[in-house]
Design a protein around this motif. Structure first.
Motif, PDB file in Angstrom:
ATOM      1  N   ILE A  14       0.957  -0.969   0.052  1.00  0.00           N
ATOM      2  CA  ILE A  14      -0.209  -0.213  -0.180  1.00  0.00           C
ATOM      3  C   ILE A  14       0.941   1.131   0.206  1.00  0.00           C
ATOM      4  N   TRP A  15       0.550   2.389  -0.726  1.00  0.00           N
ATOM      5  CA  TRP A  15       1.211   3.266  -0.408  1.00  0.00           C
ATOM      6  C   TRP A  15       0.591   4.125  -0.173  1.00  0.00           C
ATOM      7  N   SER A  85      -7.286   3.917   2.784  1.00  0.00           N
ATOM      8  CA  SER A  85      -6.271   3.720   2.002  1.00  0.00           C
ATOM      9  C   SER A  85      -7.550   2.794   1.015  1.00  0.00           C
ATOM     10  N   VAL A  86      -7.472   2.815  -0.509  1.00  0.00           N
ATOM     11  CA  VAL A  86      -8.788   2.100  -1.383  1.00  0.00           C
ATOM     12  C   VAL A  86      -7.756   1.459  -2.876  1.00  0.00           C
ATOM     13  N   THR A  98      -3.716   1.511  -5.248  1.00  0.00           N
ATOM     14  CA  THR A  98      -3.742   1.563  -5.000  1.00  0.00           C
ATOM     15  C   THR A  98      -3.750   2.965  -4.504  1.00  0.00           C
ATOM     16  N   CYS A  99      -5.094   3.651  -3.642  1.00  0.00           N
ATOM     17  CA  CYS A  99      -4.537   5.530  -3.623  1.00  0.00           C
ATOM     18  C   CYS A  99      -5.842   6.202  -2.070  1.00  0.00           C
ATOM     19  N   ARG A 100      -5.168   7.142  -1.961  1.00  0.00           N
ATOM     20  CA  ARG A 100      -6.263   7.348  -1.012  1.00  0.00           C
ATOM     21  C   ARG A 100      -6.976   8.567  -1.316  1.00  0.00           C
ATOM     22  N   ARG A 109      -5.993   9.596  -5.486  1.00  0.00           N
ATOM     23  CA  ARG A 109      -4.537  10.066  -5.404  1.00  0.00           C
ATOM     24  C   ARG A 109      -3.525   8.268  -5.042  1.00  0.00           C
ATOM     25  N   GLY A 110      -2.360   7.932  -5.491  1.00  0.00           N
ATOM     26  CA  GLY A 110      -1.816   7.080  -5.791  1.00  0.00           C
ATOM     27  C   GLY A 110      -1.454   6.153  -6.494  1.00  0.00           C
TER      28      GLY A 110
END
Length: 515
Positions: A14-15, A85-86, A98-100, A109-110
């Motif tokens: 996860i970033w 996160s999503v 993978t983003c927030r 954004r991810g």
């Protein structure tokens, strides 16, 4: 047109970006519902990305990936919430985002990841007017339904001998009943996913269809995985019984619509599906993926000849040597005063010579395989037939291990091979009355599109519900053309993936039959 598809099994970290968090979700949902758009930076330019999210069930959103530059190719996605996160995952496309989400809820954004490629990506929530829709379709009827689904293990019995067949049934979540299909594999030993290396034609097809409301039953071949019996002794008639057993199983399931159960067959599986459609208790529809219209003997003769890796390497060395000699001669012509046009003419002549040589070798190989299969066809005794085949193989491959030649001769005289060499796929086509979709790739070198489709269309000429489609640039495994694959960071193309054109054609046609 690039494709965002690649190998399965990507493990992602996860970033997380400082200063980004999930916005406050409305009561009963996640706040992700809507359309999100943005450009993905790729080697040589950018890919427009669009993800549409639906709140199908409170707290369980689903999504659909849309690639506008790929003729509006659509891929179902799962949506996983992990803390703040999503993660969006398109299993058929094997790509993840993978983003927030920003505090005001306007951006995601991810990082976008897939094998050999990763890049930052920002998607902006689009207005309803800004959402894309496939060309020529009504946006209100575009296929936005993307279900979650469950997978159930299956065990059933086939034929008078009650051969045990193991497999999996994927069923869309919801009330149902759903239309359903049984997948039938190509020749050879195939597991339920039709696995070839990392490529899983049936695994990907099942995942895709089930997310669009179609249940899918796929089975291990006899003698493979959780299925009993033996692949070596299985005939085409046995495979028809297996298809009928799959249909019978689906008809007993309360979640399945008994009026909309069909067969989808790949290669030989397509011919099996057509045979089953000409018998009592036929399927409601049939889809063939590269089914053969030619005699079994001719189809087998056109299969690639197994060659010793040493022979392949030796042929490669000889070809590279020939190319070097051509270039050396071209340089000599240039040094002796030949102009550019003369050198170009020489190179063209040499290339034509090489192509003619390749064609002669291919014709010789086809003649050789036809001769071996004719021996098998005309010689009922296995010992005698195998002895002749071994002798023919020894003459053509004098350096090959005798044990390998013997094994190949045994394969040539197996019960399946003996039955298939006499198989005429046209004989029972007149009995097929259900709707049929014939799909064929124009780059299929194992089951060439034109001669095989022509034969099948002729045999099905009295079927008023026949649809035929040729998929440009698609091969026998129904993989996307190389030009559609996304280049990795080093400029190399990603691994083969399922052609979106096939997935969408199958989904739309099955859905149409269920109306």
């Amino acid at each position: 047109m690039k494709n965002l598809l690649s190998l399965a099994g990507i493990v992602l970290l996860i970033w997380l970006l400082p200063g980004w968090t999930l916005a406050q979700a409305p009561k009963g949902g996640t706040g992700l519902a809507g359309t999100w758009k943005g450009p993905l930076a790729v080697p040589g330019g950018a890919q427009p990305i669009q993800i549409t999210v639906q709140e199908a069930t409170a707290g369980r959103p689903t999504a659909e990936l849309l690639l506008p530059v790929k003729k509006m190719a659509r891929y179902p996605m799962t949506v996983t919430l992990r803390g703040d996160s999503v993660e969006f995952f398109a299993a058929t496309a094997e790509c993840r985002f993978t983003c927030r989400r920003s505090v005001d809820g306007s951006e995601l954004r991810g990082k976008w990841r897939q094998t050999g490629f990763k890049a930052p990506l920002t998607l902006v929530r689009a207005t309803a007017a800004g959402a894309e829709a496939p060309e020529g379709t009504d946006p209100t009827t575009a296929p936005l339904f993307v279900s979650t689904y469950r997978t159930e293990p299956v065990k059933l019995a086939s034929g008078p001998e009650k051969i045990a067949l193991g497999g999996s049934l994927t069923i869309p979540d919801g009330d149902g009943p759903f239309p359903a299909v049984v997948l039938l594999s190509d020749l050879g030993m195939q597991d339920r996913d039709a696995t070839v290396g990392h490529y899983r034609l049936f695994g990907g097809l099942a995942n895709y269809l089930s997310r669009y409301g179609i249940a899918v039953l796929r089975l291990d071949d006899r003698g493979v995985g959780q299925s009993g019996g033996s692949t070596a002794t299985t005939t085409t008639a046995d495979r028809v019984q297996d298809a009928q057993a799959g249909l019978a199983y689906l008809r007993t399931q309360s979640s399945i619509d008994p009026a909309h159960i069909g067969l989808i067959g790949h290669g030989e599986g397509g011919n099996v599906a057509l045979l089953a459609a000409g018998q009592p208790l036929a399927p409601n529809f049939v889809i063939t993926l590269a089914a053969s219209g030619l005699m079994g003997q001719e189809l087998l003769a056109r299969q690639p000849e197994p060659v010793n890796p040493a022979d392949t390497a030796q042929a490669g060395v000889a070809r590279r040597k020939m190319k070097r000699e051509i270039l050396v001669q071209a340089e000599k012509l240039r040094a002796s005063g030949s102009n550019a046009a003369q050198i170009e003419t020489y190179l063209g002549q040499q290339q034509l010579k090489m192509r003619n040589e390749d064609r002669k070798q291919a014709e010789a190989m086809l003649k050789f395989r036809r001769s071996m299969l004719e021996i098998v066809k005309q010689t009922p005794g296995n010992d005698q037939a195998q002895a002749i085949v071994v002798n023919m193989l020894r003459q053509r491959y004098p350096d090959e291990n005798p044990a390998v030649l013997r094994t190949r001769a045994v394969d040539f005289t197996s019960p399946w091979n003996r039955s298939f060499v006499r198989f005429d796929p046209r004989l029972e086509l007149g009995k097929v009355q259900c709707p049929v979709l014939l799909l064929q790739g124009t780059d299929d070198i194992e089951v060439e599109a034109e001669p095989n489709l022509a034969a099948l269309e002729k045999g099905l000429k009295n079927n008023k519900k026949l649809t035929v489609r040729r998929l440009l640039g698609v091969n026998h495994q129904f993989q996307a053309p190389a030009a559609q694959l996304l280049a990795s960071a080093d400029g190399q193309k990603s691994e083969p993936i399922i052609a979106p054109a096939m997935l969408e054609a199958v989904r739309d046609w099955v859905s149409q039959q269920a109306k």
